[in-house]
Design a protein around this motif. Structure first.
Motif, PDB file in Angstrom:
ATOM      1  N   UNK A   1       0.813  -1.212   0.000  1.00  0.00           N
ATOM      2  CA  UNK A   1       0.000   0.000   0.000  1.00  0.00           C
ATOM      3  C   UNK A   1       0.851   1.268   0.000  1.00  0.00           C
ATOM      4  N   UNK A   2       0.336   2.306   0.599  1.00  0.00           N
ATOM      5  CA  UNK A   2       1.029   3.598   0.598  1.00  0.00           C
ATOM      6  C   UNK A   2       2.004   3.687   1.772  1.00  0.00           C
ATOM      7  N   UNK A   3       3.210   4.194   1.509  1.00  0.00           N
ATOM      8  CA  UNK A   3       4.150   4.385   2.612  1.00  0.00           C
ATOM      9  C   UNK A   3       3.801   5.700   3.325  1.00  0.00           C
ATOM     10  N   UNK A   4       4.408   5.949   4.486  1.00  0.00           N
ATOM     11  CA  UNK A   4       4.010   7.129   5.287  1.00  0.00           C
ATOM     12  C   UNK A   4       4.127   8.450   4.527  1.00  0.00           C
ATOM     13  N   UNK A   5       5.173   8.611   3.694  1.00  0.00           N
ATOM     14  CA  UNK A   5       5.279   9.871   2.957  1.00  0.00           C
ATOM     15  C   UNK A   5       4.149  10.014   1.943  1.00  0.00           C
ATOM     16  N   UNK A   6       3.808   8.893   1.305  1.00  0.00           N
ATOM     17  CA  UNK A   6       2.686   8.944   0.349  1.00  0.00           C
ATOM     18  C   UNK A   6       1.378   9.254   1.075  1.00  0.00           C
ATOM     19  N   UNK A   7       1.204   8.650   2.256  1.00  0.00           N
ATOM     20  CA  UNK A   7      -0.015   8.921   3.033  1.00  0.00           C
ATOM     21  C   UNK A   7      -0.113  10.403   3.378  1.00  0.00           C
ATOM     22  N   UNK A   8       1.030  10.983   3.783  1.00  0.00           N
ATOM     23  CA  UNK A   8       1.018  12.403   4.154  1.00  0.00           C
ATOM     24  C   UNK A   8       0.663  13.265   2.941  1.00  0.00           C
ATOM     25  N   UNK A   9       1.207  12.899   1.788  1.00  0.00           N
ATOM     26  CA  UNK A   9       0.927  13.680   0.585  1.00  0.00           C
ATOM     27  C   UNK A   9      -0.553  13.580   0.209  1.00  0.00           C
ATOM     28  N   UNK A  10      -1.103  12.366   0.336  1.00  0.00           N
ATOM     29  CA  UNK A  10      -2.505  12.185  -0.016  1.00  0.00           C
ATOM     30  C   UNK A  10      -3.407  12.925   0.975  1.00  0.00           C
ATOM     31  N   UNK A  11      -3.065  12.856   2.259  1.00  0.00           N
ATOM     32  CA  UNK A  11      -3.857  13.562   3.270  1.00  0.00           C
ATOM     33  C   UNK A  11      -3.844  15.070   2.986  1.00  0.00           C
ATOM     34  N   UNK A  12      -2.672  15.586   2.609  1.00  0.00           N
ATOM     35  CA  UNK A  12      -2.561  17.005   2.290  1.00  0.00           C
ATOM     36  C   UNK A  12      -3.440  17.361   1.093  1.00  0.00           C
TER      37      UNK A  12
ATOM     38  N   UNK B   1       7.528   9.287  -9.147  1.00  0.00           N
ATOM     39  CA  UNK B   1       8.786   9.703  -8.510  1.00  0.00           C
ATOM     40  C   UNK B   1       8.509  10.240  -7.102  1.00  0.00           C
ATOM     41  N   UNK B   2       7.606   9.567  -6.399  1.00  0.00           N
ATOM     42  CA  UNK B   2       7.357   9.923  -5.002  1.00  0.00           C
ATOM     43  C   UNK B   2       6.395  11.079  -4.787  1.00  0.00           C
ATOM     44  N   UNK B   3       5.922  11.722  -5.871  1.00  0.00           N
ATOM     45  CA  UNK B   3       5.026  12.866  -5.699  1.00  0.00           C
ATOM     46  C   UNK B   3       3.676  12.572  -6.326  1.00  0.00           C
ATOM     47  N   UNK B   4       2.634  13.106  -5.704  1.00  0.00           N
ATOM     48  CA  UNK B   4       1.290  12.906  -6.250  1.00  0.00           C
ATOM     49  C   UNK B   4       1.167  13.599  -7.595  1.00  0.00           C
ATOM     50  N   UNK B   5       0.502  12.933  -8.519  1.00  0.00           N
ATOM     51  CA  UNK B   5       0.325  13.505  -9.844  1.00  0.00           C
ATOM     52  C   UNK B   5      -1.051  13.126 -10.372  1.00  0.00           C
ATOM     53  N   UNK B   6      -1.863  14.134 -10.668  1.00  0.00           N
ATOM     54  CA  UNK B   6      -3.192  13.894 -11.229  1.00  0.00           C
ATOM     55  C   UNK B   6      -3.053  13.709 -12.738  1.00  0.00           C
ATOM     56  N   UNK B   7      -3.542  12.592 -13.254  1.00  0.00           N
ATOM     57  CA  UNK B   7      -3.416  12.316 -14.683  1.00  0.00           C
ATOM     58  C   UNK B   7      -4.652  12.746 -15.462  1.00  0.00           C
ATOM     59  N   UNK B   8      -5.767  12.831 -14.796  1.00  0.00           N
ATOM     60  CA  UNK B   8      -6.991  13.231 -15.486  1.00  0.00           C
ATOM     61  C   UNK B   8      -7.954  13.780 -14.442  1.00  0.00           C
ATOM     62  N   UNK B   9      -8.817  14.667 -14.860  1.00  0.00           N
ATOM     63  CA  UNK B   9      -9.767  15.246 -13.913  1.00  0.00           C
ATOM     64  C   UNK B   9     -11.001  15.707 -14.670  1.00  0.00           C
ATOM     65  N   UNK B  10     -12.127  15.598 -14.008  1.00  0.00           N
ATOM     66  CA  UNK B  10     -13.379  16.069 -14.592  1.00  0.00           C
ATOM     67  C   UNK B  10     -14.075  16.965 -13.576  1.00  0.00           C
ATOM     68  N   UNK B  11     -14.441  18.149 -14.018  1.00  0.00           N
ATOM     69  CA  UNK B  11     -15.108  19.090 -13.124  1.00  0.00           C
ATOM     70  C   UNK B  11     -16.458  19.434 -13.726  1.00  0.00           C
TER      71      UNK B  11
END
Lengths: 724, 724
Positions: A652-663, A690-700
């Protein structure tokens, strides 16, 4: 006697004269059999209420032996509360009469309002306006009234005898009939309900307002709510936060969870329900105990009424049947409790107490087997030793026999300890019910109740954090994403991604190509496989229209894909402004996530996070939070996803990924609050690159009316519709 | 009287003399208070049993007023059944005495066998050998005995009075104490249990064998089982299939589901449980109703005891409280039932019957509101009209009042219809309990019971299909995958994929390179991105060791990856024969699946299918089937995955993909049966590539001993260990 004497308070408005009246008139009281007003008056005088009561009847000089008055205006003293049951044509004039003499609160028992069609809706609207103008607080219409256990006020027409003792449990419900079914069920279960309030069509007082009122009462220690709709979520949240602050459990059952239930509710109180999923998530966010049946509500209430809190998970099980012990241990595990093996020293002490020959177990479950019948006193002796063990936080003995040696023995141990107990007994012996010892007829129900005690002890209900409403950010986001003045769905993916960028969320980069050569150059610049996506205004479902080609990894293929997309655009996209083709790098990720915003009919904006990609529909693993919320709430929500496996599993997600997702969740929450014109937002997939959150697609999806500047108008309109 | 007279049959061995005896001796009968043998004898003579009974006591000339015999050999007539409670040192000689006079069956109540340590285990082994040699069938030891409702045989030492009327429900359980707790609970619930069998340590007769026996009895219409372990899965499956054939529900509660419960069971009957997940899946496969609490078991039994089957999903709800109606409708939806809106004509008829003024609903739920109290007879009239409606398959009225007009009215309607009914009532009125009208104190429990009726009516328990054991295929697979003679895990992915190939499952192709140049050539031949994987014998976790590089899309990168892998191999793979580096195409798939085989301690081989990739651990969405099974079973299992969304969602599998996956499941099931040396198989990910299934990776673990040719030995050894 004033209401203050019994500790009534009213944090949200002047409800004390309604619910803690110094005098009561019953308008429509009569001696007619089957009359609602007659029943209400006889309930009132059969109770312990000590204030003056005035029956009002247009024709009869007496009701139930009391002097009656032809009109409430003729009543000789001030009236705090008027309980009203009159034919519909007289409703408004009756309220006007009440207003004329300064009545403080009305319980409107009469039915035939919004639940019964257009004419009723109009009458309800007039009623609302009339009480509003007069400053009278109203409970109902189409309700069963209420009971105040502190003052003995029975302002209701409930059929069943009501408990006269003020008890710890209080119930708020729209449905009067539910009170009718629930009150005897609760008394039968050993959880008598003293205070209850039925709010009916909720022209003024809602279930949430009733809970917010009840939570402050010293005599109320357990709060029960049955909610068929929730027109005032902020009041509900305020009641929940206050309950946590006061360490009072708030146990709620959502009615109309299903489409079937919602249809039933609509013809019942004309209510429109919010989403069940949202409701459950919001309850978790604010420490509310959400149950799925009346029985579960009463079971959990029973455990809380004993007023013993469970701070640890270790349950000591005492049985004379190994199989029952196995069932109890299974149920404990399902309720996320533990059954710790007892220390050897304690096991030795127990073994001394149990008659021999003994082939059972002292491990825990302690299984005395049939040996117990050789010396029945040994049951309480063993239980007493277990109660003294620091290794056990709660006790769950099986009561096989209702004979005095077992029942009295158990009672003695119960009184000698402050540990919670959940007794398994086919039938609750009267001595144990009187002593409020929680008894359950089924292992699972016993352990579920203990589990609720334990999880409530650990629940954290964070007050909503201060929300840093940044006007500049909202303005900038609107400018970048061209929200202002737009009507209808906003389907341009680039604008949606720009919007996320403005809130600090990483998005995939792209190069816009307007010729095949530019596309090939972009491919070379990016390096590796790319995706090509048409860029055109107001276009949804671009994949279905041939506007997307993924995973292109050679210059020739890029050229072909560009041609294919432009050909599809010419064929399908008439009327849309094609601005070109975006070239994005393909981003491989083993785990695709999603984040989004929905506007719930009850709770408004809710941020959801969970698995993304095509799995968003198939797996439906998601958690929700009502903004504003801070990172701690976001972390707790993530830890619930997939039973904790998204954050706890090595895959699953490691602690840094969890923090990024929570943010990111917090940022999306602020976005939802600052940009009310956004009806929905779906970021999917959202991956780690590369360790950072990245949105690949979005619908608004944008609501043009709201975007026009009338902030919140749509949400208000929805809320209006609900209680119509 | 012979057992045949009451329809006893014994499909699996001579159990009739044990369970339907023509005469009974109680060895260890005495007048000592608290003695187990004394209790057993007094239970026996207090029942309706008409055959001769012989107390056996070494010293007393009389027991409970009956002539006693010093040894069973002295008994004056033939003995079918001996109920034995003697000190442990006398157990074997007592059985030998029984053998000497041709006793047919023994109930061994004595405890102190395998559940109490090494010495007890040895004694149990001797007991097993002795009864086996003598051809005596044995129930126990460490059991509570049994009760035969047909002949009135009470061969047990149960403490609570037993129902004397032969009833439809029968219970089989290892735990005698569970019978002790469960029997009064069942009687209290309105589901008296006539036949019950407690099997204790299961030296001979198991719960499955008891169920297989009970299912044939004409007097038994509902089968209940509590299973703490399952040493004979084939007998369980046979009982399940026979129950389906005879349209008798088999309702089971698995004990020791959790680690906590398993620990309790081990000290209880020395049993080792199989996996809960497997148990649930196997139950679904064979039409067994699996419940999770005793209360649910009794609720569902209550619904089935009424002997009315539910063929449609439409429930008619009648209430006088809208809120309760909402709860009922919600519960119906959760139980996968429907609450159809009544036709206008029927609504009109109902409206005529309901006293006015009426502001409730005739839609369904039919909410009579307080109007019902103006003319209480209208309740039964409305319910009667609903019972006659062809739009409703079942009825669920709420009984608010236990007054005769409601109770008798409801009873009249019940007797006049053959539709199933689930009444909501806080307390079951005695008249309704006597008439076996199923009553429930909670909406969810009422609807859950009706839902069980409905899903049982639709359950299909396919008899296992003929399994085309193809010796040639197994031989070929063994040759290709080099299974023979191999010990320890087989980690070479290529061999695992070859094994799948032999069973007709598509696998990813690869080119083996032994130089960097060969690797680059392979990349060029494949075209597009590739994966490079080291190929070495007996190597697990090749990713962790640097032996895998994914998503390589240029010749230079291939060369670098090759060098990196060989360097890692030199560093980490000492002692493993490195055969080269495999070059495979990267296969992109939005949906990764997995398929696998586990060997369950109870059920043996089970095929699992579900989501794959990293999600296999995180989501844990999977279904299981016990081979052999055919495509229909596989399709039904797939349709259960993720609540039907894997097959039903537009983002899920299309029908052709479903058929391919079902076919692969069947093939893997045959593989598991034909190659018992395969301890586990994990194919993950398994994807669709150009419309065809393609396994991208697989891990096989082989048991060297079994591979040596001793087919099934390991499984047998496990089964042996379980009942030790």
């Amino acid at each position: 006697m004033t209401s203050r004497n019994v500790g009534c308070v009213d944090p949200s408005g002047n409800l004390d004269r309604l619910f803690c009246p110094r005098s009561v008139a019953v308008i429509g009281a009569s001696d007619t059999v089957g009359s609602i007003g007659g029943k209400a008056f006889s309930n009132l005088v059969a109770g312990d209420y000590a204030g003056p009561v005035y029956p009002v009847n247009a024709r009869a000089p007496q009701v139930a032996g009391h002097r009656a008055y032809p009109n409430v205006r003729e009543v000789p003293g001030p009236v705090d509360l008027a309980v009203v049951s009159v034919p519909l044509p007289h409703v408004i004039s009756t309220v006007e009469d009440c207003a004329a003499i300064g009545v403080g609160g009305i319980v409107m028992l009469s039915a035939g309002f919004a639940e019964s069609g257009a004419e009723g809706k109009r009458l309800q609207q007039r009623l609302k306006q009339t009480v509003h103008d007069a400053g009278i607080r109203l409970c109902g219409p189409n309700c069963a009234g209420f009971a105040n256990a502190d003052l003995g006020v029975r302002a209701n027409f409930a059929t069943h005898p009501l408990p006269s003792s003020p008890s710890g449990a209080a119930l708020a419900t729209q449905s009067g009939g539910l009170a009718g079914f629930g009150l005897p069920a609760a008394a039968h279960r050993g959880t008598p309900i003293g205070w209850w309030i039925s709010t009916g069509n909720e022209v003024d007082v809602t279930v949430s307002a009733a809970l917010r009122y009840l939570v402050e009462l010293a005599s109320v220690t357990v709060l029960l709510g049955f909610l068929e709709s929730l027109p005032d979520p902020d009041t509900f949240v305020a009641a929940a936060l206050r309950a946590t602050e006061l360490a009072k459990p708030l146990i709620v059952l959502q009615g109309a969870r299903s489409d079937l239930g919602a249809r039933a509710a609509e013809s019942h109180t004309a209510a429109i329900a919010g989403s069940t999923v949202v409701f459950g998530e919001v309850c978790r966010q604010y420490g509310v105990i959400s149950v799925r049946s009346l029985e579960e509500m009463l079971d959990v209430a029973l455990a809380f009424q004993a007023d013993r809190r469970l701070e640890g998970a270790g349950v000591g099980i005492l049985t004379a049947s190994g199989g029952t012990g196995v069932m109890m241990a299974d149920a404990a595990a399902e309720a996320e409790l533990t059954v710790p093996v007892l220390p050897a020293s304690l096991q030795n002490e127990l073994a001394v107490l149990i008659p021999t020959p003994f082939y059972g177990s002292t491990h825990n479950p302690v299984d005395m087997t049939g040996s117990v019948s050789r010396r029945p006193e040994s049951f309480a002796e063993v239980l007493g030793e277990m109660a003294r063990s620091p290794d056990l936080d709660a006790l769950s003995p099986v009561l096989f026999h209702a004979s005095p040696v077992f029942v009295q023995g158990l009672l003695g141990v119960y009184r000698g300890t402050d540990k919670p107990m959940a007794v398994l007994a086919t039938v609750t012996p009267p001595e144990l019910m009187d002593a409020r010892v929680p008894c359950f007829p089924d292992p699972w129900r016993a352990m579920r109740a203990l589990g609720a005690l334990y999880s409530h002890a650990r629940a954290v209900a964070s007050a909503s954090p201060t929300w840093p409403h940044r006007v500049d950010r909202a303005r900038q986001a609107r400018a970048r994403a061209i929200l202002a003045g737009r009507a209808g769905p906003m389907a341009d993916e680039r604008q949606a991604l720009d919007l996320l960028s403005a809130y600090g969320i990483g998005v995939v980069e792209e190069i816009l190509a307007t010729t095949a050569d530019e596309a090939v150059a972009a491919f070379a610049e990016i390096g590796g496989a790319v995706a090509l996506k048409v860029r055109a205004d107001q276009l949804g479902h671009k994949s279905d229209l041939g506007g997307v080609v993924l995973n292109v990894s050679s210059a020739g293929a890029v050229r072909a894909a560009y041609a294919q997309i432009m050909s599809a655009a010419r064929r399908s996209l008439d009327g849309f402004a094609v601005r070109g083709v975006a070239i994005q790098p393909m981003v491989a990720a083993s785990l695709e996530l999603a984040i989004g915003v929905v506007r719930d009919p009850a709770f408004g904006a809710v941020v959801f996070t969970g698995l993304g990609g095509v799995l968003i529909e198939i797996v439906r693993a998601r958690v929700g939070l009502r903004p504003p919320f801070g990172p701690p709430s976001a972390h707790r929500a993530l830890a619930r996803l997939l039973d904790g496996r998204l954050t706890g599993s090595p895959r699953g997600l490691d602690p840094r990924q969890q923090a990024a997702l929570a943010q990111a969740m917090c940022a999306v929450g602020e976005l939802a609050l600052e940009l009310p014109e956004i009806v929905s937002l779906d970021v999917n997939p959202l991956v780690f690159r590369d360790g950072r959150l990245c949105a690949l697609d979005a619908l608004v999806v944008v609501d043009g009316e709201v975007a026009g500047g009338n902030r919140g108008a749509t949400a208000d309109a929805r809320a209006q519709g609900r209680t119509s």
